[in-house]
Design an enzyme around this catalytic site. Sequence first.
Site, PDB file in Angstrom:
ATOM      1  N   GLU A 119      21.163 -88.999  45.566  1.00 22.81           N
ATOM      2  CA  GLU A 119      20.673 -87.890  44.757  1.00 22.81           C
ATOM      3  C   GLU A 119      19.163 -88.044  44.590  1.00 22.81           C
ATOM      4  O   GLU A 119      18.695 -89.047  44.059  1.00 22.81           O
ATOM      5  CB  GLU A 119      21.342 -87.900  43.380  1.00 22.81           C
ATOM      6  CG  GLU A 119      20.885 -86.734  42.526  1.00 22.81           C
ATOM      7  CD  GLU A 119      21.494 -86.749  41.127  1.00 22.81           C
ATOM      8  OE1 GLU A 119      21.450 -87.794  40.451  1.00 22.81           O
ATOM      9  OE2 GLU A 119      22.009 -85.697  40.712  1.00 22.81           O
ATOM     10  N   LYS A 131      21.119 -88.095  20.772  1.00 23.30           N
ATOM     11  CA  LYS A 131      19.961 -88.857  21.293  1.00 23.30           C
ATOM     12  C   LYS A 131      19.429 -88.093  22.504  1.00 23.30           C
ATOM     13  O   LYS A 131      19.972 -88.177  23.599  1.00 23.30           O
ATOM     14  CB  LYS A 131      20.411 -90.259  21.696  1.00 23.30           C
ATOM     15  CG  LYS A 131      19.387 -91.356  21.533  1.00 23.30           C
ATOM     16  CD  LYS A 131      18.191 -91.326  22.437  1.00 23.30           C
ATOM     17  CE  LYS A 131      18.398 -91.646  23.877  1.00 23.30           C
ATOM     18  NZ  LYS A 131      17.263 -91.194  24.731  1.00 23.30           N
ATOM     19  N   GLU A 140      29.072 -86.911  32.406  1.00 22.68           N
ATOM     20  CA  GLU A 140      28.656 -85.861  33.356  1.00 22.68           C
ATOM     21  C   GLU A 140      27.489 -86.443  34.142  1.00 22.68           C
ATOM     22  O   GLU A 140      26.390 -86.588  33.596  1.00 22.68           O
ATOM     23  CB  GLU A 140      28.190 -84.614  32.602  1.00 22.68           C
ATOM     24  CG  GLU A 140      29.271 -83.929  31.795  1.00 22.68           C
ATOM     25  CD  GLU A 140      30.241 -83.132  32.659  1.00 22.68           C
ATOM     26  OE1 GLU A 140      30.080 -83.110  33.891  1.00 22.68           O
ATOM     27  OE2 GLU A 140      31.165 -82.542  32.083  1.00 22.68           O
TER      28      GLU A 140
HETATM   29  P1  NAD Z   1      19.247 -91.008  32.709  1.00 20.64           P
HETATM   30  O1  NAD Z   1      20.600 -91.485  33.033  1.00 20.64           O
HETATM   31  O2  NAD Z   1      18.101 -91.846  33.071  1.00 20.64           O
HETATM   32  O3  NAD Z   1      19.107 -90.744  31.143  1.00 20.64           O
HETATM   33  C1  NAD Z   1      19.944 -89.861  30.457  1.00 20.64           C
HETATM   34  C2  NAD Z   1      19.978 -90.242  28.992  1.00 20.64           C
HETATM   35  O4  NAD Z   1      20.572 -91.524  28.859  1.00 20.64           O
HETATM   36  C3  NAD Z   1      18.614 -90.320  28.319  1.00 20.64           C
HETATM   37  O5  NAD Z   1      18.725 -89.791  27.004  1.00 20.64           O
HETATM   38  C4  NAD Z   1      18.355 -91.807  28.277  1.00 20.64           C
HETATM   39  O6  NAD Z   1      17.506 -92.195  27.224  1.00 20.64           O
HETATM   40  C5  NAD Z   1      19.758 -92.347  28.044  1.00 20.64           C
HETATM   41  N1  NAD Z   1      19.970 -93.751  28.450  1.00 20.64           N
HETATM   42  C6  NAD Z   1      19.320 -94.447  29.426  1.00 20.64           C
HETATM   43  N2  NAD Z   1      19.791 -95.718  29.467  1.00 20.64           N
HETATM   44  C7  NAD Z   1      20.755 -95.817  28.529  1.00 20.64           C
HETATM   45  C8  NAD Z   1      21.618 -96.869  28.104  1.00 20.64           C
HETATM   46  N3  NAD Z   1      21.587 -98.082  28.666  1.00 20.64           N
HETATM   47  N4  NAD Z   1      22.489 -96.630  27.118  1.00 20.64           N
HETATM   48  C9  NAD Z   1      22.558 -95.419  26.534  1.00 20.64           C
HETATM   49  N5  NAD Z   1      21.760 -94.384  26.885  1.00 20.64           N
HETATM   50  C10 NAD Z   1      20.876 -94.581  27.879  1.00 20.64           C
HETATM   51  O7  NAD Z   1      19.194 -89.571  33.377  1.00 20.64           O
HETATM   52  P2  NAD Z   1      17.957 -88.605  33.489  1.00 20.64           P
HETATM   53  O8  NAD Z   1      17.033 -89.195  34.489  1.00 20.64           O
HETATM   54  O9  NAD Z   1      17.458 -88.239  32.131  1.00 20.64           O
HETATM   55  O10 NAD Z   1      18.664 -87.281  34.075  1.00 20.64           O
HETATM   56  C11 NAD Z   1      18.870 -87.085  35.418  1.00 20.64           C
HETATM   57  C12 NAD Z   1      20.305 -87.383  35.804  1.00 20.64           C
HETATM   58  O11 NAD Z   1      21.216 -86.631  35.017  1.00 20.64           O
HETATM   59  C13 NAD Z   1      20.614 -87.003  37.225  1.00 20.64           C
HETATM   60  O12 NAD Z   1      21.321 -88.025  37.866  1.00 20.64           O
HETATM   61  C14 NAD Z   1      21.497 -85.768  37.093  1.00 20.64           C
HETATM   62  O13 NAD Z   1      22.345 -85.522  38.174  1.00 20.64           O
HETATM   63  C15 NAD Z   1      22.221 -86.042  35.838  1.00 20.64           C
HETATM   64  N6  NAD Z   1      22.741 -84.805  35.246  1.00 20.64           N
HETATM   65  C16 NAD Z   1      24.081 -84.557  35.294  1.00 20.64           C
HETATM   66  C17 NAD Z   1      24.598 -83.391  34.770  1.00 20.64           C
HETATM   67  C18 NAD Z   1      26.069 -83.100  34.808  1.00 20.64           C
HETATM   68  O14 NAD Z   1      26.512 -82.270  34.044  1.00 20.64           O
HETATM   69  N7  NAD Z   1      26.858 -83.745  35.634  1.00 20.64           N
HETATM   70  C19 NAD Z   1      23.753 -82.461  34.174  1.00 20.64           C
HETATM   71  C20 NAD Z   1      22.392 -82.738  34.130  1.00 20.64           C
HETATM   72  C21 NAD Z   1      21.899 -83.928  34.666  1.00 20.64           C
END
Ligand code: NAD
Length: 503
Positions: A407, A201, A276
């Site tokens: 963050e 997804k 992650e």
């Molecule tokens: P997000 O958490 O908003 O979304 C990430 C994914 O989760 C998307 O595909 C979204 O559709 C899905 N999602 C959202 N709500 C959900 C739910 N209730 N159930 C299941 N899936 C759901 O994150 P973002 O804004 O896309 O990305 C930014 C974040 O990602 C930042 O906090 C960043 O630090 C983190 N990040 C972490 C790493 C790592 O390896 N630690 C790497 C890249 C990004």
Amino acid sequence: MNEMPTTRFSQPPYSEAAAAMLDRQPALFIDGRWTAADHDGVLEVEDPSTGQVIARIVDATEEDVDRAVAAARRAFDDGRWSGLPPVQRERGLRRLADLLEANAEEFAELEAIDNGKPVGMARAVDIPGAISQLRYMAGWATRIAGEQIAPANAPDGAFLAYTRREPLGVAGLIVPWNFPLLMAVQKIAPALASGCTLVLKPAEQTSLTALRFADLVAEAGLPDGVFNIVTGRGEVAGNRLVIHPDVDKISFTGSTEVGKIINRAATDTLKRVTLELGGKSPVIVLPDMDPAQVGSAAASAIFFNSGQVCTAGSRVYAHRDIFDRLLDSMAKAAPSWAPRPALDPKARMGPLVSREQHERVCGYIEAGRKAGADVVTGGDNPADAGYYLNPTILAGVTPDMSVVREEIFGPVVVVQRFDDLDAVAAEANATRYGLAASVWTRDVSAMHTLAARLKAGTVWGNLHGNLDPALPFGGYKESGIGRELGRHGVDAYLETKTVMIRL
Ligand code: NAD
């Protein structure tokens, strides 16, 4: 304030290949073929360099997800993938790597259009990174092994006991928008190497390269149902994957907030979960370093990918003796990161991914200003369309400010001074995050002392932000659970079975 160079914010035209991808009818990739949804739900895809809608993708329903999971379940249960000689899984992954390499330019352009990152960066980092992960993980397919163990309470030779490493089953992979293909492949490659089948997804903002990757999966000849994609919203499609009883494993990269929601939701079925999550990574510069040199590295550590990097060096700690010179050197480096449209060959930094993210980041800068932070450079939006933000450096901050604690996930860094190692270790660790940190010094003793004291999944010395397919990566504290990459990355898709036989 430093002068940012003037930029013409006009996105160069898309190539024919990219335009053809954008024109495709929305579809899901399920059971080895493109399938139109049986409803009209779509999500619009924007080019963040222009703010224009450029494509549409399926807004998958729970039923769509159920079809994808059923296909992955069948493909796992009949052993069409896990039952193959491992060398054939290795070959499949290598074919995917070769196909991605052959189409690298198109993928780099699509990533730049979809996410807003400079095409040169997608060409240099995202796509080669994905290729090397596929090649590295291909090697693991033939190296997964259990061990023979002598039981502690039995005489030698009375039993044969050993462990088998078995694929977990169906993996649900949920990824963010900052490195769309790379984050997806970081999960796809070990899942496939281990023998799992999967449903991916992608993030709703950036699904294009994942969808295009499905073409390569078909071309590589992977069995039907091994690899499936559902596009759509997190709360609907993502959540359905997380609670689905036929999904055995969730690997999630994204925000800490959503990671917690997922961890709770996965509890009912006791799924295996890898998370992650976010970070607020410190960059610690000791006084023996040349501030002129480290300043430009510290600027790269935050402005790379518009600061939308989980390991972004968003808190710089400079020793009191070099603080002023380091701050000055970072401010001098900032204009070279002035944003440009993603397809502009001169772009080093693009816009932020979306209007929502732009508002969020600007909100943090405003909160910092109101709380008394000095805006050394940046803080302003240089264009009237697209989601641009000038690289921003804040000084004069205090530990209680939200710009220091939270963050931001944008091109915004706070620079603070410290007196000694004890103080900086304590300050660097005073966060709920623990993803990464970097230490800049030639003093071997200080380097290893800090490496041991910092509560972070990765500590870099005299570099920041490098991930390698062989080195485990993940977070302490609220930055995550589990590790990706390396042997640990494969382990995350395997179950251990103990076999004990009386002889
Ligand atoms: P997000 O958490 O908003 O979304 C990430 C994914 O989760 C998307 O595909 C979204 O559709 C899905 N999602 C959202 N709500 C959900 C739910 N209730 N159930 C299941 N899936 C759901 O994150 P973002 O804004 O896309 O990305 C930014 C974040 O990602 C930042 O906090 C960043 O630090 C983190 N990040 C972490 C790493 C790592 O390896 N630690 C790497 C890249 C990004």
